[in-house]
Design a protein around this motif. Structure first.
Motif, PDB file in Angstrom:
ATOM      1  N   ASP A  25       0.865  -1.179   0.000  1.00  0.00           N
ATOM      2  CA  ASP A  25       0.000   0.000   0.000  1.00  0.00           C
ATOM      3  C   ASP A  25       0.893   1.217   0.000  1.00  0.00           C
ATOM      4  O   ASP A  25       1.954   1.225   0.631  1.00  0.00           O
ATOM      5  CB  ASP A  25      -0.882   0.048   1.254  1.00  0.00           C
ATOM      6  CG  ASP A  25      -2.010  -0.949   1.211  1.00  0.00           C
ATOM      7  OD1 ASP A  25      -2.637  -1.067   0.152  1.00  0.00           O
ATOM      8  OD2 ASP A  25      -2.267  -1.595   2.246  1.00  0.00           O
ATOM      9  N   THR A  46       0.397   5.692  -0.017  1.00  0.00           N
ATOM     10  CA  THR A  46      -0.482   6.850  -0.009  1.00  0.00           C
ATOM     11  C   THR A  46       0.363   8.081  -0.295  1.00  0.00           C
ATOM     12  O   THR A  46       1.479   8.202   0.214  1.00  0.00           O
ATOM     13  CB  THR A  46      -1.166   6.992   1.366  1.00  0.00           C
ATOM     14  OG1 THR A  46      -1.892   5.799   1.644  1.00  0.00           O
ATOM     15  CG2 THR A  46      -2.113   8.174   1.383  1.00  0.00           C
ATOM     16  N   HIS A  90      -8.423   6.102  -5.329  1.00  0.00           N
ATOM     17  CA  HIS A  90      -7.799   4.895  -4.779  1.00  0.00           C
ATOM     18  C   HIS A  90      -7.617   3.885  -5.908  1.00  0.00           C
ATOM     19  O   HIS A  90      -8.592   3.461  -6.527  1.00  0.00           O
ATOM     20  CB  HIS A  90      -8.694   4.306  -3.683  1.00  0.00           C
ATOM     21  CG  HIS A  90      -8.210   3.001  -3.154  1.00  0.00           C
ATOM     22  ND1 HIS A  90      -7.170   2.914  -2.266  1.00  0.00           N
ATOM     23  CD2 HIS A  90      -8.608   1.737  -3.405  1.00  0.00           C
ATOM     24  CE1 HIS A  90      -6.959   1.639  -1.989  1.00  0.00           C
ATOM     25  NE2 HIS A  90      -7.818   0.906  -2.659  1.00  0.00           N
TER      26      HIS A  90
END
Length: 194
Positions: free
Chosen positions: A33, A35, A69
């Motif tokens: 992941d 961000t 996303h």
């Protein structure tokens, strides 16, 4: 799944081609992941390693937009893109333009190889002038076809940036967008090229 060993080389580049982020992210296994704190549309480049060297052939580039996303599955150029509606739309659009993009890239690589092999530049330029306009038109037709069918989609606004230096078709496509799409953060991807 990406063949990246234990680090993921990533780059964020704005619409003007300015490097905003260049770093490696540690990964464990085949999932990760990440961000980013974004306030504008940028391109996210993720490169794999081939023989210890960064390789675009074992990586990919996708637009990154604030608040969106992405879910990326696959390896190298063989990946699927999902996640938010924007990324599902962008994946559909990118599949529609994949064939003309590949044809143009293959021709450019062929020209570069000929140059490396010592073929006279005049000969390469002549062939380029004869063949490239049709390849460029095929890409423009694919992009404009998607934009015409999806004038309010942010994916359409971003897709216009795939026209690169073909600003004439880019402006034609921008005129097809709804006012909302034309003024979206996603539209900054193509506006930076005009």
């Amino acid at each position: 799944t990406l063949s990246l060993h234990d680090a993921l080389p990533i780059f964020l580049v704005d619409a003007n081609g300015d490097m905003l982020v260049q770093e490696s992210r540690a990964i464990a296994g085949d999932k990760f992941d990440m961000t980013f704190d974004l306030n504008n549309a940028v391109m996210l480049y993720i490169f794999g390693l081939v023989d210890g060297q960064l390789s675009a052939e074992n990586g990919f580039a996708i637009p990154a937009l604030p608040g969106e996303h992405a879910v990326i599955e696959g390896e190298g150029e063989d990946y699927t893109l999902g996640g938010s509606q924007f990324y599902r739309d962008y994946h559909e659009a990118s599949q529609l333009i994949e064939a003309p993009q590949k044809a143009a890239r293959a021709f450019m690589k062929e020209c570069q190889n000929k140059f490396s092999q010592g073929v006279p530049e005049e000969e390469i330029n002549k062939e380029f002038e004869e063949k490239y306009p049709a390849l460029e038109q095929a890409l423009a037709d694919a992009v404009l076809g998607y934009v015409k069918a999806h004038p309010d989609a942010d994916a359409s606004a971003v897709l216009l940036s795939d026209l690169g230096s073909d600003t004439e078709h880019m402006k034609e496509g921008a005129a097809l967008l709804t006012e909302r799409a034309r003024n979206s953060i996603a539209a900054n991807m193509y506006k930076g090229l005009l």
